[in-house]
Design an enzyme around this catalytic site. Structure first.
Site, PDB file in Angstrom:
ATOM      1  N   GLY A  64    -103.946  77.695  91.163  1.00  0.00           N
ATOM      2  CA  GLY A  64    -104.242  77.965  92.685  1.00  0.00           C
ATOM      3  C   GLY A  64    -104.163  79.316  92.800  1.00  0.00           C
ATOM      4  O   GLY A  64    -102.758  79.855  92.596  1.00  0.00           O
ATOM      5  N   GLY A  65    -104.862  80.132  93.348  1.00  0.00           N
ATOM      6  CA  GLY A  65    -104.891  81.510  93.854  1.00  0.00           C
ATOM      7  C   GLY A  65    -104.642  81.563  95.185  1.00  0.00           C
ATOM      8  O   GLY A  65    -104.899  82.517  95.843  1.00  0.00           O
ATOM      9  N   GLY A  66    -103.770  80.732  95.879  1.00  0.00           N
ATOM     10  CA  GLY A  66    -103.459  80.768  97.422  1.00  0.00           C
ATOM     11  C   GLY A  66    -102.276  81.444  97.390  1.00  0.00           C
ATOM     12  O   GLY A  66    -101.712  82.098  96.689  1.00  0.00           O
ATOM     13  N   CYS A 226     -98.880  74.246 108.464  1.00  0.00           N
ATOM     14  CA  CYS A 226     -98.478  74.729 109.652  1.00  0.00           C
ATOM     15  C   CYS A 226     -98.614  73.725 110.975  1.00  0.00           C
ATOM     16  O   CYS A 226     -99.431  73.691 111.939  1.00  0.00           O
ATOM     17  CB  CYS A 226     -99.487  75.806 109.800  1.00  0.00           C
ATOM     18  SG  CYS A 226     -98.975  76.889 111.368  1.00  0.00           S
ATOM     19  N   CYS A 404     -91.973  78.425 111.638  1.00  0.00           N
ATOM     20  CA  CYS A 404     -93.284  78.191 112.170  1.00  0.00           C
ATOM     21  C   CYS A 404     -93.309  79.297 113.404  1.00  0.00           C
ATOM     22  O   CYS A 404     -92.572  78.862 114.508  1.00  0.00           O
ATOM     23  CB  CYS A 404     -93.268  76.776 112.816  1.00  0.00           C
ATOM     24  SG  CYS A 404     -94.996  76.400 113.624  1.00  0.00           S
TER      25      CYS A 404
END
Ligand code: UQ1
Length: 473
Positions: A64-66, A226, A404
């Site tokens: 994963g390249g997040g 989120c 958040c």
């Protein structure tokens, strides 16, 4: 006098924001104490280097390249470098077939009409430095007993250490009629900020809404990334209709959850704020179907439990249900819910000692936010590198920090920050009351974080609040 105090506080916060953006947190040796001599470390490293990267066997393979994958890959590399043991180019690889990388926290801003979605998108390749390889493929299965990952198409990629950070799956199909309603660009009044494709459609609908029919904003039962965003967009739409368009409207926040927010103090504040804004709410109501301009909810608790409730809408903002990817769920790495089963403190897999995970795919019992990654990645990097060097996991412990930043209207934002046990852990708490929306936090989140994210966080050079107060591992 009160005004003077407020001005002084604003001044202090503004100063801190400047510090936040100007510090270049080169990895400090004090954060990552070297626990052994360089030659011993090199020997241990050689023990794990089974073959060269060009044959498809990597020292550290990151799925994963997040946000999590980029931060972890870079922090592992940077950590070795800070110890004078630079890894060879290509020792670390990121598996990702996506041509783009999106700053997803920005999609609320896009849905609010305050930025374009293109501003928050970069070619993924531009965020991967030359010394980290990219494997253009999609992971499809894990073989942790053989230290291999199978890609779609069957290619096998070997590793010495694995970092699992592919994110989570948005399960549009769990809501009947949702996919087709979202795909319809014109006639449908349905959108979501949870997708690049529709983030801008959200503002188009908000702009076009002239109070004809109820505006409904949903949140599903269960974890979503989120978790504040479903109500953020309700507040931002409210603010637009009230202050900009000056149009009459009626909006309702309909959530499958029993409260406004997981952390009880912030939840109370947000509920009062919602009531003050005149936004109605229905709790324990889970969206199950979209049919034309009718939304169907299932009641999850109370006297009407199990019953279906239909509501007509003039605008529907949907937060789709989310969950673990099916291919992870059926892998040996998953817990019962499908998340990658890691220790909540060390981020090391509970069964496979050379596997680590962070971010949305992990079982870490905290909120799934980009801010959480700022605290997870340094812990993972320290513990993984320590294991590579000594055969033992390091002593860094993640405390569950997540944040958040809740937009509560144009020009105001509530910065919720907490850790495991839902205990508040507020960066600016001694300076300002973080249980109240604040203009400085609004600009920090809207204008400064996206820049910091692309220039520092994706490069492994940003530690969130820890940038000012470095962790001691
Ligand atoms: C943060 O570091 C960060 O990264 C740039 C964010 O953007 C994704 C955030 O939303 C938050 C809250 C942080 C935490 C940092 C501070 C200074 C509170």
């Amino acid at each position: 006098m009160a005004t003077m105090t407020m001005m002084a506080k604003r001044f202090v916060i503004a100063g801190l924001l400047c510090i936040c953006t100007s510090i270049r947190p080169s990895i400090r040796p004090s954060i990552y104490p070297s626990t052994m001599s360089a030659s011993k470390a090199a020997q241990n490293l050689a023990r794990f280097a089974t073959s060269s990267a060009s044959t498809g066997n990597y020292k550290v393979l990151v799925i994963g390249g997040g946000t999590g994958g980029l931060a972890a890959a870079n922090q592992v590399y940077n950590l070795f470098k800070s110890q004078g043991q630079t890894l060879a180019s290509g020792d670390i690889a990121i598996v990702d077939s996506n041509p783009h990388h999106d700053y997803q926290p920005g999609w609320t801003v896009v849905g609010s009409g305050l930025a374009t979605k293109e501003e928050f998108r970069r070619p993924l390749a531009s965020l991967i430095p030359g010394h980290i390889a990219q494997v253009h493929g999609r992971a499809a299965a894990f073989e942790p007993h053989n230290n291999r990952v199978i890609l779609e198409g069957g290619l096998r990629v070997g590793y010495d250490y694995l970092v699992v950070a592919p994110g989570l799956e948005i399960k549009y199909d769990k809501i009947k009629g949702l996919s087709s309603a979202l795909a319809d660009p014109s006639s449908s009044k349905v959108s979501t900020i949870y997708s690049y494709d529709t983030a801008d459609k959200t503002f188009d609908l908000i702009k076009a809404h002239r109070g004809k029919g109820e505006a409904i904003f949903t949140q599903p039962f269960g974890p979503v990334k989120c978790a504040g965003a479903p109500q953020k967009i309700a507040y931002m739409a409210d603010s637009y209709w009230k202050d900009v368009a000056k149009t009459p409207y009626h909006s309702t926040f309909v959530t499958g959850m029993p409260t406004m927010f997981g952390q009880p103090d912030y939840s109370k504040v947000l509920n009062t704020l919602r009531q003050e804004k005149g936004i109605d709410a229905a709790f324990n109501h889970n969206l199950v179907e979209v049919r034309g301009q009718t939304a169907v909810f299932e009641v999850l608790a109370g006297d009407n439990k199990g019953k279906k409730v239909e509501k007509q809408f003039g605008l529907l903002h949907v937060t789709p249900p989310m969950g673990a990817f099916e291919w992870i769920k059926k892998s040996p790495l998953a817990d019962a819910a499908g998340w990658v089963d890691v220790d909540a403190g060390t981020l090391q897999h509970k069964k496979f000692e050379n596997v680590f995970s962070l971010g949305d795919a992990s079982s870490l019992p905290t909120s799934k936010t980009a801010a959480a990654i700022t605290a997870e990645a340094p812990v993972l990097a320290h513990n993984l590198v320590h294991h590579m060097q000594t055969g033992q996991v390091g002593n860094a412990i993640y405390d569950g920090y997540a944040s958040c930043p809740l937009f509560t209207g144009r020009g105001e934002l509530l910065l919720a920050e907490f850790k495991y046990g839902l205990e508040r852990k507020e960066t600016f708490g001694s300076l300002v009351d973080q249980s109240k929306p604040n203009r400085a936090f609004y600009h920090l989140t809207k204008d400064i974080f996206p820049r910091t994210y692309f220039s520092k966080m994706t490069q492994g050079e940003w530690f969130g609040p820890r940038t000012i107060f470095p962790p001691q591992f």
